[in-house]
Design a protein around this motif. Sequence first.
Motif, mmCIF file in Angstrom:
data_model
loop_
_atom_site.group_PDB
_atom_site.id
_atom_site.type_symbol
_atom_site.label_atom_id
_atom_site.label_comp_id
_atom_site.label_asym_id
_atom_site.label_seq_id
_atom_site.Cartn_x
_atom_site.Cartn_y
_atom_site.Cartn_z
ATOM 1 N N ALA A 68 24.963 17.349 42.508
ATOM 2 C CA ALA A 68 24.445 18.637 43.003
ATOM 3 C C ALA A 68 22.962 18.572 43.353
ATOM 4 O O ALA A 68 22.150 18.086 42.564
ATOM 5 C CB ALA A 68 24.668 19.712 41.953
ATOM 6 N N SER A 69 22.631 19.068 44.543
ATOM 7 C CA SER A 69 21.220 19.208 44.920
ATOM 8 C C SER A 69 20.735 20.622 44.619
ATOM 9 O O SER A 69 19.555 20.843 44.388
ATOM 10 C CB SER A 69 21.016 18.893 46.398
ATOM 11 O OG SER A 69 21.896 19.661 47.177
ATOM 12 N N ILE A 70 21.655 21.580 44.637
ATOM 13 C CA ILE A 70 21.271 22.972 44.338
ATOM 14 C C ILE A 70 22.402 23.686 43.605
ATOM 15 O O ILE A 70 23.582 23.458 43.886
ATOM 16 C CB ILE A 70 20.895 23.748 45.621
ATOM 17 C CG1 ILE A 70 20.396 25.156 45.258
ATOM 18 C CG2 ILE A 70 22.070 23.822 46.611
ATOM 19 C CD1 ILE A 70 19.621 25.841 46.334
ATOM 20 N N ILE A 71 22.009 24.511 42.640
ATOM 21 C CA ILE A 71 22.970 25.416 41.987
ATOM 22 C C ILE A 71 22.340 26.807 41.961
ATOM 23 O O ILE A 71 21.223 26.989 41.498
ATOM 24 C CB ILE A 71 23.306 24.982 40.544
ATOM 25 C CG1 ILE A 71 23.906 23.561 40.532
ATOM 26 C CG2 ILE A 71 24.296 25.972 39.912
ATOM 27 C CD1 ILE A 71 24.214 23.031 39.132
ATOM 28 N N ILE A 72 23.079 27.770 42.515
ATOM 29 C CA ILE A 72 22.657 29.168 42.468
ATOM 30 C C ILE A 72 23.695 29.918 41.639
ATOM 31 O O ILE A 72 24.897 29.781 41.874
ATOM 32 C CB ILE A 72 22.574 29.780 43.880
ATOM 33 C CG1 ILE A 72 21.545 29.029 44.727
ATOM 34 C CG2 ILE A 72 22.237 31.275 43.814
ATOM 35 C CD1 ILE A 72 21.552 29.430 46.193
ATOM 36 N N ALA A 73 23.240 30.700 40.665
ATOM 37 C CA ALA A 73 24.166 31.490 39.837
ATOM 38 C C ALA A 73 23.639 32.906 39.694
ATOM 39 O O ALA A 73 22.441 33.112 39.497
ATOM 40 C CB ALA A 73 24.320 30.848 38.457
ATOM 41 N N VAL A 74 24.538 33.875 39.839
ATOM 42 C CA VAL A 74 24.161 35.289 39.724
ATOM 43 C C VAL A 74 25.215 36.011 38.875
ATOM 44 O O VAL A 74 26.417 35.809 39.068
ATOM 45 C CB VAL A 74 24.095 35.957 41.116
ATOM 46 C CG1 VAL A 74 23.722 37.436 40.986
ATOM 47 C CG2 VAL A 74 23.098 35.248 42.029
ATOM 48 N N SER A 75 24.754 36.835 37.945
ATOM 49 C CA SER A 75 25.696 37.634 37.151
ATOM 50 C C SER A 75 25.549 39.112 37.488
ATOM 51 O O SER A 75 24.472 39.580 37.872
ATOM 52 C CB SER A 75 25.460 37.417 35.656
ATOM 53 O OG SER A 75 24.140 37.750 35.296
ATOM 54 N N SER A 76 26.663 39.843 37.332
ATOM 55 C CA SER A 76 26.658 41.285 37.601
ATOM 56 C C SER A 76 27.791 41.934 36.817
ATOM 57 O O SER A 76 28.711 41.250 36.361
ATOM 58 C CB SER A 76 26.819 41.559 39.097
ATOM 59 O OG SER A 76 27.993 40.945 39.587
ATOM 60 N N ALA A 77 27.720 43.253 36.670
ATOM 61 C CA ALA A 77 28.774 43.959 35.934
ATOM 62 C C ALA A 77 30.113 43.798 36.662
ATOM 63 O O ALA A 77 31.127 43.495 36.042
ATOM 64 C CB ALA A 77 28.412 45.438 35.801
ATOM 65 N N HIS A 78 30.092 43.987 37.980
ATOM 66 C CA HIS A 78 31.316 43.888 38.785
ATOM 67 C C HIS A 78 31.162 42.777 39.823
ATOM 68 O O HIS A 78 30.044 42.445 40.222
ATOM 69 C CB HIS A 78 31.608 45.230 39.450
ATOM 70 C CG HIS A 78 31.698 46.347 38.449
ATOM 71 N ND1 HIS A 78 32.775 46.516 37.630
ATOM 72 C CD2 HIS A 78 30.792 47.302 38.115
ATOM 73 C CE1 HIS A 78 32.552 47.554 36.828
ATOM 74 N NE2 HIS A 78 31.357 48.052 37.095
ATOM 75 N N ARG A 79 32.297 42.240 40.297
ATOM 76 C CA ARG A 79 32.242 40.979 41.036
ATOM 77 C C ARG A 79 31.585 41.033 42.419
ATOM 78 O O ARG A 79 30.951 40.063 42.835
ATOM 79 C CB ARG A 79 33.637 40.374 41.150
ATOM 80 C CG ARG A 79 34.611 41.114 42.029
ATOM 81 C CD ARG A 79 35.971 40.432 42.019
ATOM 82 N NE ARG A 79 36.934 41.048 42.904
ATOM 83 C CZ ARG A 79 37.689 42.083 42.592
ATOM 84 N NH1 ARG A 79 37.572 42.646 41.404
ATOM 85 N NH2 ARG A 79 38.546 42.575 43.465
ATOM 86 N N SER A 102 35.868 34.445 47.335
ATOM 87 C CA SER A 102 35.930 35.922 47.365
ATOM 88 C C SER A 102 37.354 36.392 47.622
ATOM 89 O O SER A 102 37.866 37.291 46.941
ATOM 90 C CB SER A 102 35.026 36.485 48.473
ATOM 91 O OG SER A 102 33.688 36.374 48.102
ATOM 92 N N TYR A 103 37.990 35.763 48.607
ATOM 93 C CA TYR A 103 39.373 36.127 48.941
ATOM 94 C C TYR A 103 40.287 35.880 47.737
ATOM 95 O O TYR A 103 41.149 36.701 47.414
ATOM 96 C CB TYR A 103 39.834 35.298 50.141
ATOM 97 C CG TYR A 103 41.292 35.458 50.474
ATOM 98 C CD1 TYR A 103 41.731 36.515 51.273
ATOM 99 C CD2 TYR A 103 42.247 34.561 49.981
ATOM 100 C CE1 TYR A 103 43.081 36.669 51.560
ATOM 101 C CE2 TYR A 103 43.594 34.714 50.267
ATOM 102 C CZ TYR A 103 44.007 35.761 51.062
ATOM 103 O OH TYR A 103 45.338 35.914 51.347
ATOM 104 N N GLU A 110 28.410 38.571 46.749
ATOM 105 C CA GLU A 110 27.593 38.783 47.958
ATOM 106 C C GLU A 110 26.180 38.236 47.773
ATOM 107 O O GLU A 110 25.595 37.671 48.699
ATOM 108 C CB GLU A 110 27.563 40.278 48.306
ATOM 109 C CG GLU A 110 28.912 40.779 48.810
ATOM 110 C CD GLU A 110 28.993 42.301 48.912
ATOM 111 O OE1 GLU A 110 27.937 42.961 48.972
ATOM 112 O OE2 GLU A 110 30.128 42.827 48.928
ATOM 113 N N ALA A 111 25.635 38.394 46.585
ATOM 114 C CA ALA A 111 24.265 37.930 46.328
ATOM 115 C C ALA A 111 24.159 36.405 46.442
ATOM 116 O O ALA A 111 23.167 35.882 46.969
ATOM 117 C CB ALA A 111 23.805 38.393 44.946
ATOM 118 N N VAL A 112 25.159 35.688 45.950
ATOM 119 C CA VAL A 112 25.121 34.224 46.019
ATOM 120 C C VAL A 112 25.183 33.755 47.477
ATOM 121 O O VAL A 112 24.441 32.843 47.881
ATOM 122 C CB VAL A 112 26.259 33.599 45.171
ATOM 123 C CG1 VAL A 112 26.503 32.150 45.555
ATOM 124 C CG2 VAL A 112 25.907 33.681 43.688
#
Lengths: 220, 220
Positions: free
Chosen positions: A133-144, B152-153, A149-151
Amino acid sequence: MSSLEISSSCFNRETKLPLFPPLVEDSAFEPSRKDIDEVEEKSKDVINFTAEKLSVDEVSQLVMSPLCGAVSLFVGTTRNNFEGKKVISLEYEAYLPMAKNEVKKICSDIRQKWPVKHIAVFHRLGLVPVSEASIIIAVSSAHRAASLEAVSYAIDTLKAKVPIWKKEIYEESSSWKGNKECFWDSLLKHSLLCYTRGTKGGKRKQDKWICRMKGYLKWN
Amino acid sequence: MSSLEISSSCFNRETKLPLFPPLVEDSAFEPSRKDIDEVEEKSKDVINFTAEKLSVDEVSQLVMSPLCGAVSLFVGTTRNNFEGKKVISLEYEAYLPMAKNEVKKICSDIRQKWPVKHIAVFHRLGLVPVSEASIIIAVSSAHRAASLEAVSYAIDTLKAKVPIWKKEIYEESSSWKGNKECFWDSLLKHSLLCYTRGTKGGKRKQDKWICRMKGYLKWN
């Protein structure tokens, strides 16, 4: 693994690459009921450029939260081929002060657009072999929907705006490239073209582009 | 970790829940040049319902490929709150033959829509404490858009179509629920309502819904 641990690991590990500590910012994210958790959990953005191998588990754990039902991740890996040529590895370099600033802005934009809890953006620098891996982006939220969308937004915007260059190392050759989606790359290519032409007009064009870049650095 | 190892681990670990081996399917994904890899890597769909704790690293490793530059993941976790109530844990049950079939169809749909390489869908059954993963979906592809859209799908369709029920365990009570987005849940709720009414019309309605469900089971 807490953000504090990441911070110390960045400074203590031996590496020739310039590293900087993760940024921890608070945001306006609020739990639905204050008494759900005895200790209220503050939102954080963890940004890290490192020569270390990246771990999907480590980055996903950083954004996990008892307040969240969703974690979305994107992992960019080194492909073994590019335009029909066999790739051995990629080597990444970043202009770190600007890269850090651009990623901070991406995190800030995400918080304006979606109700997310934690954001982690980890980019590896130096050599990245095939399948790593060159990049890992992770985002958490209450609902999916928010984290999904943010990632997508984060990786699209990072590719377009963050000054990171990669050297593609093929079996018999290599070449440094900016991301083809990144406007920084276009600016630099144009400047270089004008410079190498060495004409009066070329010099004026070069100065114009450098001026634009300086303006961007100053105001953004 | 290969799909074979997963398969054996599913059968050998002691658990009271019914487990089934991961499905490994080939698809039409082709590398850009056959000679990029000496051994051509076959595409696979790995589907697993298990009582074991899920690992993001393990599932992401399953879909990694030297032919791919992108892995996208979604991790569904147990939130500590639902509609203002404090959740202790969730307990999942699935009608496994149907759940497996529905997830296989989701994988097949994804391969019709996007050029992805590997797909992994892992769902935990039984008790899932707060902050632990109940589902991990991972998809790899050469370029990022395909895997991002496919994930997502996959989670949207899984929530809407796969017969999985969860028991929300609160501090002082608990209740079994289907996913509110899932049409199976509506069918069952309607049947149960008709049944408990015990009227002639209710019985006819119940038979109608059961007939629809049987038809679905037969033809899908």
